[in-house]
Design a protein around this motif. Structure first.
Motif, PDB file in Angstrom:
ATOM      1  N   LEU A 156     -35.046 120.284 -19.484  1.00  0.00           N
ATOM      2  CA  LEU A 156     -35.694 120.400 -20.800  1.00  0.00           C
ATOM      3  C   LEU A 156     -36.657 119.243 -21.048  1.00  0.00           C
ATOM      4  O   LEU A 156     -37.620 119.381 -21.805  1.00  0.00           O
ATOM      5  CB  LEU A 156     -34.641 120.451 -21.910  1.00  0.00           C
ATOM      6  N   LEU A 157     -36.379 118.109 -20.404  1.00  0.00           N
ATOM      7  CA  LEU A 157     -37.245 116.935 -20.546  1.00  0.00           C
ATOM      8  C   LEU A 157     -38.222 116.797 -19.387  1.00  0.00           C
ATOM      9  O   LEU A 157     -38.943 115.803 -19.284  1.00  0.00           O
ATOM     10  CB  LEU A 157     -36.392 115.668 -20.663  1.00  0.00           C
ATOM     11  N   GLY A 158     -38.238 117.783 -18.486  1.00  0.00           N
ATOM     12  CA  GLY A 158     -39.198 117.778 -17.390  1.00  0.00           C
ATOM     13  C   GLY A 158     -38.748 117.018 -16.155  1.00  0.00           C
ATOM     14  O   GLY A 158     -39.568 116.703 -15.293  1.00  0.00           O
TER      15      GLY A 158
ATOM     16  N   GLN B 237     -30.101 113.140 -11.800  1.00  0.00           N
ATOM     17  CA  GLN B 237     -30.182 111.763 -11.304  1.00  0.00           C
ATOM     18  C   GLN B 237     -31.481 111.071 -11.725  1.00  0.00           C
ATOM     19  O   GLN B 237     -31.440 109.919 -12.174  1.00  0.00           O
ATOM     20  CB  GLN B 237     -29.977 111.722  -9.798  1.00  0.00           C
ATOM     21  N   PRO B 238     -32.647 111.727 -11.620  1.00  0.00           N
ATOM     22  CA  PRO B 238     -33.858 111.072 -12.123  1.00  0.00           C
ATOM     23  C   PRO B 238     -33.777 110.790 -13.629  1.00  0.00           C
ATOM     24  O   PRO B 238     -34.264 109.760 -14.097  1.00  0.00           O
ATOM     25  CB  PRO B 238     -34.973 112.077 -11.815  1.00  0.00           C
ATOM     26  N   LEU B 239     -33.136 111.690 -14.370  1.00  0.00           N
ATOM     27  CA  LEU B 239     -32.972 111.451 -15.805  1.00  0.00           C
ATOM     28  C   LEU B 239     -32.066 110.245 -16.040  1.00  0.00           C
ATOM     29  O   LEU B 239     -32.368 109.386 -16.878  1.00  0.00           O
ATOM     30  CB  LEU B 239     -32.394 112.694 -16.499  1.00  0.00           C
ATOM     31  N   ALA B 240     -30.975 110.148 -15.307  1.00  0.00           N
ATOM     32  CA  ALA B 240     -30.075 108.998 -15.437  1.00  0.00           C
ATOM     33  C   ALA B 240     -30.815 107.706 -15.090  1.00  0.00           C
ATOM     34  O   ALA B 240     -30.663 106.687 -15.782  1.00  0.00           O
ATOM     35  CB  ALA B 240     -28.847 109.175 -14.550  1.00  0.00           C
TER      36      ALA B 240
ATOM     37  N   GLU C 177     -22.574 116.866 -17.028  1.00  0.00           N
ATOM     38  CA  GLU C 177     -22.985 118.220 -17.421  1.00  0.00           C
ATOM     39  C   GLU C 177     -24.109 118.169 -18.457  1.00  0.00           C
ATOM     40  O   GLU C 177     -25.058 118.950 -18.389  1.00  0.00           O
ATOM     41  CB  GLU C 177     -21.787 119.014 -17.945  1.00  0.00           C
ATOM     42  N   ASP C 178     -24.009 117.246 -19.414  1.00  0.00           N
ATOM     43  CA  ASP C 178     -25.077 117.098 -20.412  1.00  0.00           C
ATOM     44  C   ASP C 178     -26.382 116.640 -19.761  1.00  0.00           C
ATOM     45  O   ASP C 178     -27.462 117.132 -20.111  1.00  0.00           O
ATOM     46  CB  ASP C 178     -24.667 116.117 -21.504  1.00  0.00           C
ATOM     47  N   LEU C 179     -26.280 115.725 -18.821  1.00  0.00           N
ATOM     48  CA  LEU C 179     -27.473 115.277 -18.103  1.00  0.00           C
ATOM     49  C   LEU C 179     -28.124 116.447 -17.358  1.00  0.00           C
ATOM     50  O   LEU C 179     -29.348 116.607 -17.379  1.00  0.00           O
ATOM     51  CB  LEU C 179     -27.126 114.162 -17.115  1.00  0.00           C
ATOM     52  N   LYS C 180     -27.296 117.248 -16.704  1.00  0.00           N
ATOM     53  CA  LYS C 180     -27.815 118.412 -15.963  1.00  0.00           C
ATOM     54  C   LYS C 180     -28.480 119.401 -16.910  1.00  0.00           C
ATOM     55  O   LYS C 180     -29.484 120.032 -16.560  1.00  0.00           O
ATOM     56  CB  LYS C 180     -26.686 119.101 -15.206  1.00  0.00           C
TER      57      LYS C 180
END
Length: 94
Positions: free
Chosen positions: A37-39, A44-47, A29-32
């Protein structure tokens, strides 16, 4: 990390493999929440970015540890600082 390796890592068309990883629900949930916010287009791309950052940092640290150990061993065997510096600069800048 060597330039050639870095160039390969930056290639967006690298082959991918599917994995299954269990994460706590609150982390997902935090990743989502943080991803847009980070673009990032999704969590999944953030992870993947987080994993890549950590992996690159560890690889760099491990490679530096190995080089440092090698330099110390070469010094112990009588290789001069001048020769070591010249060799290191060739590796880094070539």
């Amino acid at each position: 990390m060597k330039i050639e390796t870095l160039k390969k890592r930056l290639n967006k068309n690298r082959s991918m493999t599917t994995i299954t990883m269990r994460l706590p629900e609150d982390v997902v949930e935090d990743l989502k929440r943080v991803a847009p916010l980070l673009g990032f287009s999704g969590y999944q791309p953030l992870a993947r970015a987080y994993i890549g950052q950590g992996l690159r940092a560890d690889l760099e640290r491990l490679e530096n540890d190995t080089v440092s150990a090698l330099v110390e061993t070469l010094k112990h065997h009588g290789v001069s600082d001048e020769v070591l510096q010249e060799a290191l600069s060739e590796v880094i800048y070539d």
